[in-house]
Design a protein around this motif. Sequence first.
Motif, short mmCIF file in Angstrom:
data_model
loop_
_atom_site.label_atom_id
_atom_site.label_comp_id
_atom_site.label_asym_id
_atom_site.label_seq_id
_atom_site.Cartn_x
_atom_site.Cartn_y
_atom_site.Cartn_z
N ALA A 116 21.33 -8.50 -58.84
CA ALA A 116 21.90 -8.07 -57.59
C ALA A 116 20.38 -6.91 -56.97
O ALA A 116 20.38 -6.31 -55.72
CB ALA A 116 23.16 -7.15 -57.39
N ASP A 117 19.62 -6.28 -57.92
CA ASP A 117 18.66 -5.11 -57.80
C ASP A 117 17.21 -6.03 -57.74
O ASP A 117 16.20 -5.26 -57.54
CB ASP A 117 18.50 -4.46 -58.79
N LEU A 118 17.06 -7.15 -57.78
CA LEU A 118 15.99 -7.98 -58.09
C LEU A 118 15.49 -8.63 -56.48
O LEU A 118 16.24 -9.12 -55.92
CB LEU A 118 15.90 -9.07 -58.84
N ARG A 119 14.15 -8.76 -56.54
CA ARG A 119 13.85 -9.54 -55.32
C ARG A 119 12.38 -10.40 -55.81
O ARG A 119 11.95 -10.07 -56.96
CB ARG A 119 13.04 -8.48 -54.15
N ILE A 120 11.97 -11.37 -55.03
CA ILE A 120 10.84 -12.09 -55.53
C ILE A 120 9.62 -11.26 -55.91
O ILE A 120 8.80 -11.46 -56.94
CB ILE A 120 10.40 -13.12 -54.45
N SER A 121 9.55 -10.05 -55.53
CA SER A 121 8.20 -9.14 -55.88
C SER A 121 8.54 -8.49 -57.25
O SER A 121 7.65 -8.02 -57.63
CB SER A 121 8.19 -8.06 -54.97
N ASP A 122 9.76 -8.84 -57.87
CA ASP A 122 9.80 -8.21 -59.22
C ASP A 122 9.40 -9.39 -60.30
O ASP A 122 9.66 -9.20 -61.58
CB ASP A 122 11.40 -7.97 -59.44
N ARG A 123 8.88 -10.65 -59.96
CA ARG A 123 8.51 -11.64 -60.68
C ARG A 123 7.65 -11.65 -61.81
O ARG A 123 7.95 -11.61 -62.80
CB ARG A 123 7.77 -12.72 -59.97
N PRO A 124 6.80 -10.30 -61.64
CA PRO A 124 6.02 -9.96 -63.01
C PRO A 124 6.73 -9.39 -63.87
O PRO A 124 6.31 -9.34 -64.96
CB PRO A 124 5.04 -9.05 -62.15
N THR A 125 7.83 -8.89 -63.67
CA THR A 125 8.62 -7.98 -64.75
C THR A 125 9.96 -8.80 -65.03
O THR A 125 10.63 -8.50 -66.09
CB THR A 125 8.86 -6.51 -64.40
N ALA B 254 13.84 -13.15 -60.82
CA ALA B 254 13.54 -13.02 -59.39
C ALA B 254 14.23 -13.78 -58.21
O ALA B 254 14.71 -13.32 -57.11
CB ALA B 254 12.01 -12.76 -59.16
N SER B 255 14.38 -15.22 -58.47
CA SER B 255 14.69 -15.94 -57.40
C SER B 255 16.19 -15.79 -57.47
O SER B 255 16.93 -15.92 -56.35
CB SER B 255 14.38 -17.56 -57.92
N LEU B 256 16.89 -15.46 -58.51
CA LEU B 256 18.32 -15.13 -58.47
C LEU B 256 18.59 -13.99 -57.77
O LEU B 256 19.52 -13.91 -56.87
CB LEU B 256 19.01 -15.04 -59.81
N GLY B 257 17.88 -13.08 -57.96
CA GLY B 257 17.79 -11.71 -57.11
C GLY B 257 17.61 -12.13 -55.44
O GLY B 257 18.62 -11.65 -54.56
N GLU B 258 16.74 -13.01 -55.21
CA GLU B 258 16.66 -13.28 -53.66
C GLU B 258 17.90 -13.99 -53.35
O GLU B 258 18.18 -13.92 -52.25
CB GLU B 258 15.41 -14.18 -53.55
N LEU B 259 18.46 -15.00 -54.13
CA LEU B 259 19.43 -15.88 -53.59
C LEU B 259 20.52 -14.78 -53.56
O LEU B 259 21.43 -14.94 -52.50
CB LEU B 259 20.01 -16.65 -54.69
N THR B 260 20.88 -13.85 -54.18
CA THR B 260 22.04 -12.85 -54.27
C THR B 260 21.67 -12.09 -52.97
O THR B 260 22.88 -11.98 -52.26
CB THR B 260 21.91 -11.88 -55.41
N HIS B 261 20.48 -11.64 -52.74
CA HIS B 261 20.24 -10.96 -51.39
C HIS B 261 20.38 -11.80 -50.17
O HIS B 261 20.91 -11.17 -49.03
CB HIS B 261 18.85 -10.30 -51.34
N ALA B 262 20.23 -12.86 -50.41
CA ALA B 262 20.43 -13.83 -49.02
C ALA B 262 22.04 -14.22 -48.87
O ALA B 262 22.38 -15.08 -47.96
CB ALA B 262 19.68 -15.06 -49.47
N ILE C 131 24.13 -15.82 -51.07
CA ILE C 131 24.41 -16.96 -51.84
C ILE C 131 25.26 -16.70 -52.94
O ILE C 131 25.13 -15.80 -53.45
CB ILE C 131 23.05 -17.74 -52.20
N ASP C 132 26.29 -17.45 -53.31
CA ASP C 132 27.29 -17.13 -54.27
C ASP C 132 26.58 -17.39 -55.68
O ASP C 132 26.55 -18.58 -56.29
CB ASP C 132 28.43 -17.86 -54.25
N VAL C 133 26.00 -16.38 -56.12
CA VAL C 133 25.52 -16.33 -57.69
C VAL C 133 26.44 -15.57 -58.27
O VAL C 133 26.65 -14.49 -57.88
CB VAL C 133 23.98 -15.72 -57.47
N PRO C 134 26.52 -16.24 -59.46
CA PRO C 134 27.55 -15.34 -60.73
C PRO C 134 26.72 -14.09 -60.74
O PRO C 134 25.23 -14.13 -60.97
CB PRO C 134 27.52 -16.24 -62.00
N PRO C 135 27.25 -13.02 -61.10
CA PRO C 135 26.51 -11.63 -61.47
C PRO C 135 25.84 -12.01 -62.91
O PRO C 135 26.49 -12.70 -63.78
CB PRO C 135 27.73 -10.70 -61.63
N GLY C 136 24.78 -11.35 -63.16
CA GLY C 136 24.15 -11.25 -64.40
C GLY C 136 22.96 -10.38 -64.27
O GLY C 136 22.69 -9.85 -63.41
#
Length: 162
Positions: A9-18, A24-32, A34-39
């Motif tokens: 829930a705290d991640l964006r694609i810009s976080d990919r390096p870390t 990062a993609s799961l973060g983007e999907l969460t922000h969009a 999309i029903d992503v299980p928490p993790g």
Amino acid sequence: MTESVSWFADLRISDRPTVGGKGASLGELTHAGIDVPPGFVVTTHAFERFLEVLEARAPIRPLVEALDPAVLDGVTALSRTLRARVEEEPLPADVEQAILTAHAQLAQGQPGLTVAVRSSATTEDAEDASFAGLQDTFLWVLDAQDTIHRVRECWGSLYSVE
């Protein structure tokens, strides 16, 4: 979120390096929405801290750099040695605690929760090569201590040639 763990829930694609591409993609999907299980994702900072411990005991990087890729037996032998070291070495206390705390938060109110431990490498899919699927994935991980063990196994698989 800590230096060692980041929540989807705290991640964006810009976080990919870390946190790698999957994280990062799961973060983007969460922000969009999309029903992503928490993790959560174990960060590159956690891996680097772990490597510091290994390097302090006995160097790894110089051994890898000195390999002759044409000598497959040597590559295979070093691969097995390094993988075993990674799988057997305890995590630094701060990294282990961050994972245990995140796991407890994830499992809160969900008795019997199982998780997946898989790689989210920062360079899995580059312009000139794809390394997706090279590292091990573990499904139905039953508890926090098994999660710690599987994180080390996942990291160890980075050194696999098989």
